[in-house]
Write an enzyme that holds these catalytic residues in place. Structure first.
Site: not given
Length: 409
Positions: A380, A384
């Protein structure tokens, strides 16, 4: 004149290995290039060939020892094999196994192929006739997987030798509780460190989707015979997902990128690491330039990797690099999982088993369809959530309508 058995060159930057298994016992006849020992490195298992013919001499190094490239680990003597070759040097846990193996077992008396201690133990435990099992290892040697497959064919039952006083009214004592300790292989240690390191360093997150596999299955059913006849390889599922992942990466390039310090490295090619099962754990050989390969080239490469992973013949270079990983847990029956990325990669696509599930169609009717859950685990820090969902959505659409793969849509 005696010959020295030395640790061969193991690969670039690899200077040492662990002796995982002796394949010849002292006093046993040896032909030139016969596998003498199995060495475990951080990524692969390598067999050490005999430099000459003769008789296996004493071991200079023992099981579990760490040895460097060029080190002498055993000797091959001149002469003929003795009638009763000495037993392999064993660790304490293996000595306990050997004592168990000394009990009579209901195996046939056919010609006994060469077997490693692990394979021999499985043969005795399950009452398998090794002369009737086809070996998939190097030079036709039996592997652990060969014996387990034979057990499964026989219904998975375990045959135990009957006690000598079976006809007596004496009640046998209750089974003893016990435990067994085994040293982690070098490969397993490396896998453990890398997976734990990935969890500690990356900000891991997994997103899911499901795929109606009807179109892919219909395509395979329609063309599988022609495909295999022309290309000499079966048309599997991996080719579809590899092509779909490459298509999706064009729209979501961060999935095929890596973090290097304070920079992001984007690749204009896609080298897909494909997780395949090996005797000592999963290994990830790399299908290079998968984005520009044909279905036949992808399937052929993966099939070859799978065969050589079982025999320990994959090279270090074949497992280096990789910009993205696909792991198919469905072959083992997994319904859903959260795969862990293969650092320094940023994403891994997990495939799972196909099963019939009720699906609501566009017209509101309900029908049974072959469905598969797919999962994307990603870092992450770089990818995204919106990008991860978009990537999986494109993979889903491309596999549900394979025509998209042909027209790059």
């Amino acid at each position: 004149m005696a010959s020295e058995v030395k640790v061969p060159v193991l690969g670039e930057s690899i200077t040492e290995a662990t002796i995982g298994e002796w394949l010849k016992n002292p006093g046993e006849a040896v032909e030139i290039d016969d596998p003498i020992a199995s060495l475990e490195t951080d990524k692969v298992t390598i067999e050490v060939p005999a430099p000459s013919a003769g008789v296996m001499g004493d071991y200079i190094s023992q099981l579990g020892d760490t040895v460097e490239v060029g080190a002498i680990i055993a000797m091959i003597e001149d002469g003929e094999a003795s009638a009763s070759p000495a037993k392999t040097s064993e660790k304490p846990a293996q000595k306990e196994e050997t004592q168990k193996e000394q009990a009579p077992a209901p195996v046939a008396s056919g010609e006994m192929p060469t077997m490693s201690p692990t394979v021999r133990r499985l043969v005795l435990e399950h009452g398998i006739d090794p002369s009737k099992v086809s070996g998939t290892g190097k030079d036709g040697r039996l592997t652990k997987e060969d014996i387990l497959a034979a057990v499964e064919e026989q219904g998975g039952s375990t045959v135990r030798p009957a006690p000598e006083n079976a006809g007596s009214a004496t009640v046998a004592p209750a089974a003893q509780r016990g435990e067994e300790r085994q040293r982690m292989t070098r490969l397993r240690q490396t896998i453990a460190k890398r997976l734990k390191g990935a969890q500690e360093e990356a900000a891991l997150l997994t997103t899911f989707n499901d795929v109606d596999m009807s179109a892919v299955m219909e395509t395979r059913s329609k063309y599988k015979e022609l495909f295999e006849k022309k290309h000499g390889v079966r048309l599997g599922f991996m080719g579809f997902f590899a092509k779909a992942a490459a298509l999706a990466a064009k729209s979501v390039p961060s999935v095929n990128a890596q973090i290097d310090g304070d920079e992001i490295v984007y690749f204009n090619y896609m080298d897909i690491s494909v997780a395949v099962s090996a005797p000592n754990g999963l290994v990830v050989p790399v299908v290079r330039n998968a984005d520009s390969m044909s279905f036949a080239e992808i399937e052929s490469s993966i099939g070859d990797f799978g065969k050589r992973a079982k025999t320990g013949e994959l090279t270090m270079d074949e497992m280096k690099g990789g910009t993205f990983t696909i792991s198919n847990g469905g072959v083992f029956g997994s319904l859903m999982s959260t795969p862990i990325i293969n650092p320094p990669q940023s994403a891994v696509l997990g495939l799972h088993r196909i099963e019939q599930r009720p699906v609501v169609l566009d017209d509101g009717s309900i029908a049974a369809r072959p469905m598969m859950y797919i999962a994307l685990s990603y870092d992450h820090r770089l990818i995204d959530g919106r990008e991860a969902v978009t990537f999986l959505k494109i993979v889903k659409e491309a596999t549900e309508d394979p025509t998209r793969l042909l027209i790059d849509l």
